[in-house]
Write an enzyme that holds these catalytic residues in place. Structure first.
Site, PDB file in Angstrom:
ATOM      1  N   ILE A 135      42.395  49.449  50.648  1.00 47.86           N
ATOM      2  CA  ILE A 135      42.849  50.517  51.552  1.00 47.86           C
ATOM      3  C   ILE A 135      41.648  51.300  52.075  1.00 47.86           C
ATOM      4  CG2 ILE A 135      44.404  52.485  51.850  1.00 47.86           C
ATOM      5  CD1 ILE A 135      45.968  51.474  49.397  1.00 47.86           C
TER       6      ILE A 135
ATOM      7  N   ILE B 209      31.854  56.879  40.624  1.00 48.49           N
ATOM      8  CA  ILE B 209      32.360  58.253  40.777  1.00 48.49           C
ATOM      9  C   ILE B 209      32.230  59.051  39.469  1.00 48.49           C
ATOM     10  CG2 ILE B 209      33.920  57.784  42.721  1.00 48.49           C
ATOM     11  CD1 ILE B 209      36.260  57.913  40.645  1.00 48.49           C
TER      12      ILE B 209
ATOM     13  N   THR C  31      49.913  57.462  44.212  1.00 52.30           N
ATOM     14  CA  THR C  31      50.888  56.374  44.343  1.00 52.30           C
ATOM     15  C   THR C  31      52.288  56.849  43.968  1.00 52.30           C
ATOM     16  OG1 THR C  31      51.580  54.349  43.204  1.00 52.30           O
ATOM     17  CG2 THR C  31      50.015  55.702  42.040  1.00 52.30           C
ATOM     18  N   ASP C  32      53.294  56.200  44.536  1.00 54.16           N
ATOM     19  CA  ASP C  32      54.678  56.516  44.145  1.00 54.16           C
ATOM     20  C   ASP C  32      54.941  56.151  42.686  1.00 54.16           C
ATOM     21  OD1 ASP C  32      54.642  53.735  44.446  1.00 54.16           O
ATOM     22  OD2 ASP C  32      56.416  53.644  45.731  1.00 54.16           O
ATOM     23  N   GLU C  33      54.070  55.323  42.093  1.00 47.48           N
ATOM     24  CA  GLU C  33      54.319  54.870  40.720  1.00 47.48           C
ATOM     25  C   GLU C  33      54.241  56.012  39.703  1.00 47.48           C
ATOM     26  OE1 GLU C  33      52.635  51.083  39.686  1.00 47.48           O
ATOM     27  OE2 GLU C  33      52.470  50.509  41.784  1.00 47.48           O
TER      28      GLU C  33
ATOM     29  N   TYR D  88      48.359  52.181  34.187  1.00 45.58           N
ATOM     30  CA  TYR D  88      47.862  52.496  35.529  1.00 45.58           C
ATOM     31  C   TYR D  88      48.507  53.769  36.061  1.00 45.58           C
ATOM     32  CZ  TYR D  88      47.855  52.458  40.650  1.00 45.58           C
ATOM     33  OH  TYR D  88      47.769  52.838  41.969  1.00 45.58           O
ATOM     34  N   SER D  89      49.838  53.804  36.070  1.00 45.75           N
ATOM     35  CA  SER D  89      50.495  54.968  36.685  1.00 45.75           C
ATOM     36  C   SER D  89      50.265  56.230  35.855  1.00 45.75           C
ATOM     37  CB  SER D  89      51.981  54.706  36.920  1.00 45.75           C
ATOM     38  OG  SER D  89      52.636  54.291  35.758  1.00 45.75           O
TER      39      SER D  89
ATOM     40  N   LYS E 126      46.970  57.566  36.991  1.00 45.56           N
ATOM     41  CA  LYS E 126      47.065  58.187  38.317  1.00 45.56           C
ATOM     42  C   LYS E 126      47.784  59.534  38.233  1.00 45.56           C
ATOM     43  CE  LYS E 126      45.941  56.657  41.802  1.00 45.56           C
ATOM     44  NZ  LYS E 126      44.632  56.736  42.534  1.00 45.56           N
TER      45      LYS E 126
ATOM     46  N   ARG F 134      56.878  41.166  33.502  1.00 45.07           N
ATOM     47  CA  ARG F 134      55.790  42.090  33.141  1.00 45.07           C
ATOM     48  C   ARG F 134      56.348  43.089  32.126  1.00 45.07           C
ATOM     49  NH1 ARG F 134      53.874  45.504  38.214  1.00 45.07           N
ATOM     50  NH2 ARG F 134      52.292  43.923  38.520  1.00 45.07           N
TER      51      ARG F 134
ATOM     52  N   GLY G  99      57.397  46.381  30.506  1.00 42.00           N
ATOM     53  CA  GLY G  99      57.611  47.728  31.055  1.00 42.00           C
ATOM     54  C   GLY G  99      57.781  47.771  32.561  1.00 42.00           C
TER      55      GLY G  99
HETATM   56  P1  NAD Z   1      41.316  48.337  45.277  1.00 43.09           P
HETATM   57  O1  NAD Z   1      41.382  47.931  43.846  1.00 43.09           O
HETATM   58  O2  NAD Z   1      41.406  47.301  46.337  1.00 43.09           O
HETATM   59  O3  NAD Z   1      39.961  49.141  45.549  1.00 43.09           O
HETATM   60  C1  NAD Z   1      39.442  50.080  44.660  1.00 43.09           C
HETATM   61  C2  NAD Z   1      37.983  50.336  45.033  1.00 43.09           C
HETATM   62  O4  NAD Z   1      37.455  51.336  44.146  1.00 43.09           O
HETATM   63  C3  NAD Z   1      37.085  49.105  44.893  1.00 43.09           C
HETATM   64  O5  NAD Z   1      36.268  48.966  46.044  1.00 43.09           O
HETATM   65  C4  NAD Z   1      36.245  49.407  43.650  1.00 43.09           C
HETATM   66  O6  NAD Z   1      34.966  48.801  43.695  1.00 43.09           O
HETATM   67  C5  NAD Z   1      36.172  50.914  43.709  1.00 43.09           C
HETATM   68  N1  NAD Z   1      35.912  51.517  42.387  1.00 43.09           N
HETATM   69  C6  NAD Z   1      36.547  51.249  41.219  1.00 43.09           C
HETATM   70  N2  NAD Z   1      36.019  51.977  40.227  1.00 43.09           N
HETATM   71  C7  NAD Z   1      35.062  52.779  40.798  1.00 43.09           C
HETATM   72  C8  NAD Z   1      34.193  53.754  40.278  1.00 43.09           C
HETATM   73  N3  NAD Z   1      34.200  54.096  38.984  1.00 43.09           N
HETATM   74  N4  NAD Z   1      33.347  54.368  41.133  1.00 43.09           N
HETATM   75  C9  NAD Z   1      33.312  54.025  42.452  1.00 43.09           C
HETATM   76  N5  NAD Z   1      34.114  53.089  42.978  1.00 43.09           N
HETATM   77  C10 NAD Z   1      34.986  52.466  42.155  1.00 43.09           C
HETATM   78  O7  NAD Z   1      42.453  49.443  45.439  1.00 43.09           O
HETATM   79  P2  NAD Z   1      43.367  49.801  46.689  1.00 43.09           P
HETATM   80  O8  NAD Z   1      44.583  48.980  46.639  1.00 43.09           O
HETATM   81  O9  NAD Z   1      42.547  49.837  47.910  1.00 43.09           O
HETATM   82  O10 NAD Z   1      43.794  51.283  46.284  1.00 43.09           O
HETATM   83  C11 NAD Z   1      43.000  52.394  46.687  1.00 43.09           C
HETATM   84  C12 NAD Z   1      43.649  53.673  46.168  1.00 43.09           C
HETATM   85  O11 NAD Z   1      44.979  53.776  46.674  1.00 43.09           O
HETATM   86  C13 NAD Z   1      43.774  53.719  44.647  1.00 43.09           C
HETATM   87  O12 NAD Z   1      43.500  55.024  44.231  1.00 43.09           O
HETATM   88  C14 NAD Z   1      45.231  53.355  44.385  1.00 43.09           C
HETATM   89  O13 NAD Z   1      45.688  53.966  43.207  1.00 43.09           O
HETATM   90  C15 NAD Z   1      45.889  53.957  45.613  1.00 43.09           C
HETATM   91  N6  NAD Z   1      47.148  53.304  46.031  1.00 43.09           N
HETATM   92  C16 NAD Z   1      47.194  51.952  46.220  1.00 43.09           C
HETATM   93  C17 NAD Z   1      48.385  51.363  46.667  1.00 43.09           C
HETATM   94  C18 NAD Z   1      48.473  49.880  46.937  1.00 43.09           C
HETATM   95  O14 NAD Z   1      49.560  49.387  47.238  1.00 43.09           O
HETATM   96  N7  NAD Z   1      47.389  49.125  46.861  1.00 43.09           N
HETATM   97  C19 NAD Z   1      49.509  52.145  46.898  1.00 43.09           C
HETATM   98  C20 NAD Z   1      49.412  53.544  46.700  1.00 43.09           C
HETATM   99  C21 NAD Z   1      48.223  54.093  46.271  1.00 43.09           C
HETATM  100  P1  TYD Z   2      52.087  44.447  42.506  1.00 40.89           P
HETATM  101  O1  TYD Z   2      51.592  43.915  43.808  1.00 40.89           O
HETATM  102  O2  TYD Z   2      51.308  44.178  41.270  1.00 40.89           O
HETATM  103  O3  TYD Z   2      52.320  46.009  42.720  1.00 40.89           O
HETATM  104  P2  TYD Z   2      53.005  47.108  41.731  1.00 40.89           P
HETATM  105  O4  TYD Z   2      53.323  46.479  40.429  1.00 40.89           O
HETATM  106  O5  TYD Z   2      51.923  48.118  41.603  1.00 40.89           O
HETATM  107  O6  TYD Z   2      54.208  47.568  42.466  1.00 40.89           O
HETATM  108  O7  TYD Z   2      53.558  43.896  42.281  1.00 40.89           O
HETATM  109  C1  TYD Z   2      54.588  44.120  43.210  1.00 40.89           C
HETATM  110  C2  TYD Z   2      55.863  43.555  42.624  1.00 40.89           C
HETATM  111  O8  TYD Z   2      55.746  42.132  42.522  1.00 40.89           O
HETATM  112  C3  TYD Z   2      56.143  44.040  41.220  1.00 40.89           C
HETATM  113  O9  TYD Z   2      57.556  44.212  41.047  1.00 40.89           O
HETATM  114  C4  TYD Z   2      55.648  42.909  40.327  1.00 40.89           C
HETATM  115  C5  TYD Z   2      55.891  41.678  41.169  1.00 40.89           C
HETATM  116  N1  TYD Z   2      54.950  40.561  40.960  1.00 40.89           N
HETATM  117  C6  TYD Z   2      55.434  39.266  40.684  1.00 40.89           C
HETATM  118  O10 TYD Z   2      56.653  39.046  40.602  1.00 40.89           O
HETATM  119  N2  TYD Z   2      54.529  38.266  40.503  1.00 40.89           N
HETATM  120  C7  TYD Z   2      53.186  38.472  40.576  1.00 40.89           C
HETATM  121  O11 TYD Z   2      52.388  37.505  40.370  1.00 40.89           O
HETATM  122  C8  TYD Z   2      52.696  39.785  40.888  1.00 40.89           C
HETATM  123  C9  TYD Z   2      51.229  40.056  40.989  1.00 40.89           C
HETATM  124  C10 TYD Z   2      53.615  40.797  41.084  1.00 40.89           C
END
Ligand code: NAD
Ligand code: TYD
Length: 336
Positions: A12, A60, A125-127, A150-151, A154, A273, A275
């Site tokens: 993101i 960070i 995150t909504d989680e 994770y959640s 966060k 998974r 939980g």
């Molecule tokens: P991502 O795992 O793709 O990217 C995370 C980035 O953070 C990576 O570039 C990593 O190198 C960097 N990073 C990790 N540890 C670090 C540290 N200690 N210092 C500096 N950099 C560090 O994650 P994403 O999916 O892009 O998510 C970004 C943010 O958005 C996160 O905070 C996540 O919780 C939040 N978020 C993600 C989603 C989603 O669907 N992916 C949804 C809602 C919120």
């Molecule tokens: P994920 O992309 O890991 O996001 P989050 O768990 O943070 O919502 O998973 C999205 C949904 O897909 C979640 O209900 C778990 C499911 N999932 C599978 O069924 N198979 C998989 O291999 C993965 C990675 C996720």
């Protein structure tokens, strides 16, 4: 405006930095990223050397480095994307989630407070709200009840951010978004993992009964919401962001197979998974009414763009799945 974006080499964050550099000609972006397995300089293609972009490899949790960057670049706002972001990884190794997501956020908050930063935006995150039954949606008033390591990390970060606002008057916002998808997402999350496996005719591992529900949002819609919050929201406010696109996982998997012209016989139902949250759904009324935001890309359109992007970026995929990825895949899926 000069901003510090953390985690800007991740999924993101890199989409956000690209959008800001393209659309905000007055903005300087300092991008601090540790380049973990999820951080990738290839995600910065097209803007790594942009004159208003400074990339810094660093953690960070390194308070001294953060303070130096805030001073050197006269940073006005911090947008904290940096995190360990994958639930399955938090189940097999939670410690680093506390280090980065909790201690790292605290380090940024202390630096922001000391340097008088004008806005701290926490990307959450909504989680953090936990799991829903068949009815209802999360609002900003829903109590935090995280279920995974994770959640939980966060939610802890969110509470620290709010505590710094309350105790020290740090101007902050928190955004809580639903599941993002789009280009540059690491193929551990549902959509890119399924695309990668389907492209390579490998089994698609669906957890449990495949009827867990997520609310999907195209990454650009999330990034636009973050910019709006940064520039228009009053401090101290929390905003939910969602695509209003709730779908059971199996439906997403079927759509991907259909788009790629691959058979449903590739689907494998595997052990659930631990939980596993059953359903997430977001009430985004607040950001819609207060800031006039709404998502622009619908699911079918967004999935088509995303799948086509992965097909055109086979080399990107090959690079990210080489090395460590194979061990990860074995650890998560080997015994399912
Ligand atoms: P991502 O795992 O793709 O990217 C995370 C980035 O953070 C990576 O570039 C990593 O190198 C960097 N990073 C990790 N540890 C670090 C540290 N200690 N210092 C500096 N950099 C560090 O994650 P994403 O999916 O892009 O998510 C970004 C943010 O958005 C996160 O905070 C996540 O919780 C939040 N978020 C993600 C989603 C989603 O669907 N992916 C949804 C809602 C919120
Ligand atoms: P994920 O992309 O890991 O996001 P989050 O768990 O943070 O919502 O998973 C999205 C949904 O897909 C979640 O209900 C778990 C499911 N999932 C599978 O069924 N198979 C998989 O291999 C993965 C990675 C996720």
């Amino acid at each position: 405006m000069n901003i510090l974006v953390t985690g800007g080499a991740g999924f993101i964050g890199s989409n956000f930095v690209r959008m800001v550099l393209q659309e905000q000609p007055e903005c300087l972006v300092v991008n601090l990223d540790k380049l973990t397995y999820a951080g990738n300089l290839e995600n910065l293609e097209g803007f790594l050397d942009h004159p208003r972009h400074v990339f810094v490899k660093g953690d960070i949790c390194d308070g001294q480095l953060v303070c130096e960057l805030l001073d050197r670049y006269k940073i006005e706002a911090i947008i904290n994307f940096a995190a360990e972001s994958h639930v399955d990884r938090s189940i097999i190794g939670p410690k680093v989630f506390i280090e980065t997501n909790v201690s790292g956020t605290l380090t940024l908050l202390m630096a922001a407070k000391d340097k008088g930063i004008k806005r701290f935006n926490q990307i959450s995150t909504d989680e953090v709200y936990g799991s829903l039954g068949p009815e209802g949606k999360f609002t900003e008033k829903t109590p935090l009840a995280p279920n995974s390591p994770y959640s939980a990390s966060k939610a802890s970060a969110d509470m620290l951010v709010a505590a710094f606002g309350h105790t020290f008057g740090l101007p902050y916002n928190i955004t809580r978004c639903s599941n993002n998808y789009g280009p540059y997402q690491f193929p551990e999350k549902l959509i890119p993992l399924m695309i990668n496996n389907a492209i390579n005719d490998r089994p698609l591992p669906v957890y449990g009964d495949g009827l867990h529900v997520r609310d999907w949002i195209y990454v650009d819609d999330h990034c636009r919401a973050i910019w709006l919050v940064l520039t228009k929201a009053p401090p101290g406010e929390v905003y939910n962001i969602g695509g209003n696109t709730e779908r059971p996982n199996i439906e997403i998997v079927r759509k991907i197979l259909q788009h790629l012209g691959k058979p449903e016989s590739l689907i494998r139902y595997v052990n659930d998974r631990p939980g596993h949250d059953r359903r997430y759904a977001i009430d985004a009324t607040k950001i819609r009414t207060q800031l006039g935001w709404r998502p622009k890309v619908d699911l079918d359109q967004g999935l088509a763009i995303t799948i086509d992007w992965y097909l055109r970026h086979r080399q990107w995929l090959e690079h990210v799945v080489s090395g460590q990825y194979q061990q990860y895949y074995q650890a998560i899926y080997g015994n399912r």
